[in-house]
Structures are given as structure tokens and as C-alpha cells.
Design an enzyme around this catalytic site. Structure first.
Site, short mmCIF file in Angstrom:
data_model
loop_
_atom_site.label_atom_id
_atom_site.label_comp_id
_atom_site.label_asym_id
_atom_site.label_seq_id
_atom_site.Cartn_x
_atom_site.Cartn_y
_atom_site.Cartn_z
N LYS A 82 0.84 -1.20 0.00
CA LYS A 82 0.00 0.00 0.00
C LYS A 82 0.88 1.25 0.00
O LYS A 82 1.88 1.30 0.72
CB LYS A 82 -0.91 -0.03 1.23
CG LYS A 82 -1.96 1.07 1.30
CD LYS A 82 -2.82 0.90 2.56
CE LYS A 82 -3.91 1.95 2.67
NZ LYS A 82 -4.74 1.80 3.91
N SER A 157 -9.76 1.56 2.99
CA SER A 157 -8.93 2.37 2.12
C SER A 157 -7.85 1.59 1.39
O SER A 157 -7.27 2.09 0.43
CB SER A 157 -8.26 3.47 2.95
OG SER A 157 -7.37 2.90 3.89
N SER A 181 -9.86 -0.84 7.19
CA SER A 181 -9.33 -0.72 5.83
C SER A 181 -8.58 -1.93 5.28
O SER A 181 -8.21 -1.93 4.11
CB SER A 181 -8.42 0.50 5.72
OG SER A 181 -9.20 1.65 5.66
N1 GLN Z 1 -13.08 3.82 6.46
C1 GLN Z 1 -12.50 4.29 7.67
C2 GLN Z 1 -12.12 5.74 7.50
O1 GLN Z 1 -12.48 6.27 6.52
C3 GLN Z 1 -11.32 3.45 8.03
C4 GLN Z 1 -10.11 3.79 7.26
C5 GLN Z 1 -8.95 2.95 7.62
O2 GLN Z 1 -9.08 1.91 8.24
N2 GLN Z 1 -7.78 3.42 7.21
O3 GLN Z 1 -11.47 6.34 8.30
#
Ligand code: GLN
Length: 490
Positions: A82, A157, A181
Site C-alpha cells: 500500500k 482504504s 481498511s
Molecule cells: N473507512 C474508515 C475511514 O475512513 C477506516 C479507514 C482505515 O481503516 N484506514 O477512516
């Protein structure tokens, strides 16, 4: 799968094929690069792939094998990373214009680890900008597509890392999980994803979003590969003060030992009105598979978690991000505006140009929650509820070994469906967020498909540092089912 193409294989199978002399690391790299060339125009999982560099890494592994040198646990296995994890000499953008030209002078701890295990870094993957989102639509560069249906989102994400594995562009990858995420995109892409216990994996070189929640973890086609990658990346690192100095079990060695007398906690709150009926049916069927293998289902209750986790998360995470992202001001770090202005004007212009709308929204929310006069009402209150959520999990784990439920409330949704409604997007993480707030471990594994052919994920939640039993529990289901062997058609 004797005749399956190399790119459908798991990392464990690729290691065995190399050890048997049936295939070289160079051939493996070529096969995955060919898939990337063929599929990326439709999937858009990668932000950066350097083909000659990939081939050079693979050739080096083959040369060392030919000389009879000892090789690491991931020798010749491609790993995608990532783009929030620093890679020495390789662009690391966080999918943001703010870091468009950033080339780190060092590797993140987990990147050092996979290199030391002789893995091949195949590329950097797309994500929601600074890991803020649930669909990978918040990337400043491109929208990644779900390999099972390219009109839909892959989740986020870490959507690029999940889609790259699902599309067989890499056998395994690394993502990060702050509120879901890793687990949510794993569920939506039909693969395995693991959020380790907070402190299990070093965050050194992970560009921070919310430091008290962020963890790095693996994506893979199956539990065995996920355990293999965890074994490589987990462990103490003095460069991260929250990294815990406790031994890392050899997960792959115990994986196939079923858990005797397994007690599965099932929180009623995970099956509320917001849960899609097809997802619920798949989860109930998965629980029945466990029961058929001798497990007992125990009702547990997580009322505060269900009611308040999303609200608490969006105060804690935004507060921490407003502080962490303050360094990107065009002077210390990141994009500098070309517009001539005084100091404050340069900060404002640089941040306004460098950050996308969701990142700006989060910074403003967090700054507000931390401002004097509101700090007690929001931030400090959220920390108290966070503690109650942890206590609730601790009490639940007195009655069960593992908690199970859906990973996400629905299967993958169409691109664009939730982009205009941030609150609807935030609810995608309703079942994953409390795990991060409590600092416990979580895993998502494939447990079925909707009538429309979209994957569904089963979530396992485990007490802190109990990943070994979590992997064994996940493997029990996997050994009894075949969902993890499916690959999307291209
Ligand atoms: N979807 C969550 C957010 O928008 C989690 C994101 C994540 O785990 N990086 O913050």
C-alpha cells in the site's frame, strides 16, 4: 489445482514450486507482470510498478538459489505494498497530491522485513488519500475497481492491495487498517485480510493517519498465506514505541490444528436492521459450518460498541489526523504552492492545493474536536467511551474464544453511490471500527457470494495477541469450504 496458471497460485504453492525446481522466481515475476499489464487498465490497483526493478529482484533470488545460498521465508514471492508505507527509492504518495513527488530515503519496518525474507516488491498500490475512506474513490489519482465487477468499488482504504490480490496481479499484499481498511476490502474482494493486535506490527515508516488505531496487515487468497506473511512482518521494533516486545508464534506451524471446544461469541448487535439480507444469510450459514464442526455459539452483547463506535472513531481518528497531518504545510513537508504569499498564506494555499476534500473535512473535524472549549465535550468524552468499548470486549471474551459476524453491512456497492454522502460512507465500517478502538485483532475471510456474484466476508475478532488461535479458527472454516479457491474471470 495441478493445471492452474502460476498467477492463480498461493504464495505457499509458489514457494513449493520453486523449492522443487519446477519454476523460477523470474518466471513467477514475469507471469504476474503479464497479468498486471493485461488487467490494470480495468482494475487500476497499482500506482507504481517498475518492471525492470521487479525482474532484477527475482533474478537475484534465482542467482542466490543457484549458488545454494539460504533463502528467506518469502523467497521469490511478489508482494504489493500500500502506498502509505515508505519504500526506499520508490515513490510513496499516500494517493495524495501532497506527496506526489515524495521518494522516501528509507524503508518502513514491514518493508525491511519482507525484503529480508527475499520477497519481490512488485509495486505500490492505490488507496483512499491518507487512508481516509471505505471505497478507494478518495485517491487523488484513480479509482480502483472491484475485480468481481468492475463497475463496483473494491472497498477501502486499502482497495488497491485487495484488488491486486483478487485480480491475481500479486499473490499477497500489505495494507493498513485504522477502522476496517484491511478487513472491509478483503471482504468485498473475496480474499483474506488481517488486522493484527495494536502493537503486534511496527508502524515505523507507515505514514500516520490515526496513530492509536493504525496497524499494518496482510492480504492473501487464503489463511495459510496470511499467516505466513504475518509471521514475517510481526514482532518487536524499538523504533515504534507502541510496538510490543512479545514473541511471535510460528502461526503456519499450528494453523491446521482445529480449536477443540471452540466457543463463538455472536453479538446480536451485529445482525441489526442495517445488515443486507444476503450477507446475513451467508454469515448464518458460516456459523452453522462451525457448529457442525463442534463449535458452540454463545450470545454476547456489545451495546456501547454498536451504538457509539462510529461516533467515537470519527472524533478520535479525526483528532489524531489533524495533529499528524499538520506537518504537511509546504514548508516542513509536502507540496508547496507556486502562488506567492506570506507564511500563513503559503501554508493555507499549499494545504488547500495538496489535500483532497475528504482529508480537508477530517482535518477540520479533528481540529474542532480538539479546540479549547470543545476538547472536554468531544475528544475526552470519546476517550472515555473508547475505554467502555474495550471493557465490553474484555467481558465478552470471558464467555467466548472468538467473536464472529459480518465484516461489512453489504457486498461491494457501485462506484459513485456513496461519494456525495460522507455519513453513508462512514457506516461501511460499522462492524470493523470497534476492533481498532479496542486494539484487539480481527480477520475477514471469504464465506460466500451474493446472487449477483459478489463476495461476502466473515469477520473474526480475537482477544489481543491471540492471532494464533484466530488463524486456527479461520482455517477450520476454510478447510471445510471452497470459497477461497474461486478467482474472478477476466
Ligand atoms: N473507512 C474508515 C475511514 O475512513 C477506516 C479507514 C482505515 O481503516 N484506514 O477512516
Amino acid at each position: 489445482m495441478p493445471d492452474a496458471p502460476l498467477t492463480s497460485r498461493t504464495a505457499t504453492e509458489l514457494l513449493a514450486l520453486q523449492a522443487a525446481g519446477a519454476v523460477t522466481a523470474a518466471a513467477i515475476a514475469d507471469a504476474f507482470l503479464a497479468n498486471i499489464r493485461d488487467r490494470e487498465p480495468r482494475v487500476k490497483a497499482f500506482l507504481h510498478v517498475d518492471e525492470p526493478a521487479v525482474r532484477a529482484q527475482a533474478a537475484a533470488v534465482d542467482a542466490r538459489r543457484a549458488r545454494g545460498e539460504p533463502l528467506g521465508a518469502l523467497a521469490g514471492v511478489p508482494v504489493a505494498v500500500k502506498d502509505v508505507l515508505c519504500t526506499k527509492g520508490v515513490p510513496t504518495t499516500c494517493a495524495s497530491k501532497m506527496l506526489e513527488h515524495f521518494v522516501p530515503p528509507y524503508d518502513a519496518h514491514v518493508v525491511e522485513k519482507i525484503k529480508a525474507a527475499d520477497a519481490v516488491l512488485i509495486g505500490k498500490t492505490n488507496m483512499d488519500e491518507f487512508a481516509m475512506g471505505s471505497s478507494t474513490e478518495n485517491s487523488a489519482y484513480q479509482t480502483t475497481r472491484n475485480p468481481w465487477d468492475t463497475t463496483r468499488i473494491p472497498g477501502g482504504s486499502s482497495g488497491g492491495s485487495a484488488a491486486a490480490v483478487a485480480a491475481c496481479e500479486t499473490p499477497v499484499s500489505l495494507g493498513t487498517d485504522t477502522g476496517g481498511s484491511i478487513r472491509q476490502p478483503a471482504a468485498l474482494c473475496g480474499i483474506v485480510g488481517v488486522k493484527p493486535t495494536y502493537g503486534r506490527v511496527s508502524r515505523y515508516g507507515l505514514i500516520a493517519f490515526a496513530s492509536s488505531l493504525d496497524q499494518v496487515g496482510p492480504f492473501a487468497h487464503d489463511v495459510t498465506d496470511a499467516a505466513l506473511l504475518m509471521e514475517v512482518i510481526a514482532g518487536h521494533d524499538p523504533r515504534d514505541s507502541t510496538s510490543v516486545d512479545t514473541p511471535v508464534p510460528a502461526y503456519t506451524q499450528t494453523l491446521n490444528r482445529p480449536v477443540a471446544g471452540l466457543r463463538i461469541g455472536v453479538p446480536a448487535e451485529f445482525f441489526d436492521a442495517g445488515l443486507d439480507a444476503e450477507v446475513e444469510a451467508a454469515i448464518r450459514a458460516a456459523l452453522a459450518v462451525y457448529e457442525a464442526h463442534g463449535a458452540t455459539l454463545v450470545p454476547v452483547s456489545l451495546p456501547h460498541s454498536a451504538k457509539h463506535a462510529v461516533a467515537v472513531y470519527y472524533i478520535v481518528a479525526t483528532a489524531e489526523c489533524s495533529s499528524n497531518l499538520a506537518r504537511f504545510d509546504g514548508m516542513h513537508y509536502g507540496h508547496r504552492t507556486r502562488t506567492k504569499a506570506d507564511l500563513i498564506g503559503t501554508y493555507a494555499k499549499s494545504r488547500g492545493e495538496g489535500f483532497g476534500p475528504e482529508v480537508q473535512r477530517r482535518i477540520m473535524l479533528g481540529t474542532y474536536a480538539l479546540s479549547s472549549g470543545y476538547k472536554d465535550a468531544y475528544y475526552l468524552k470519546a476517550l472515555k467511551v473508547r475505554r467502555v468499548i474495550l471493557d465490553e470486549f474484555t467481558a465478552a471474551f470471558d464467555k467466548c474464544d472468538v467473536i464472529m459476524g459480518p465484516t461489512a453491512p453489504s457486498a461491494a456497492f457501485p462506484i459513485g453511490e456513496k461519494t456525495a454522502d460522507p455519513l453513508a460512507m462512514y457506516l461501511s465500517d460499522i462492524y470493523t471500527i470497534s476492533c481498532n478502538l479496542a486494539g484487539i485483532a480481527g480477520l475477514s475471510l471469504p464465506c460466500g457470494f451474493t446472487a449477483g456474484g459478489l463476495p461476502v466476508g466473515l469477520q473474526l475478532l480475537s482477544p489481543p495477541f491471540d492471532e494464533e488461535r484466530m488463524f486456527r479458527t479461520a482455517r477450520m472454516y476454510e478447510a471445510a469450504t471452497a470459497w477461497h479457491t474461486r478467482r474472478p474471470k477476466f
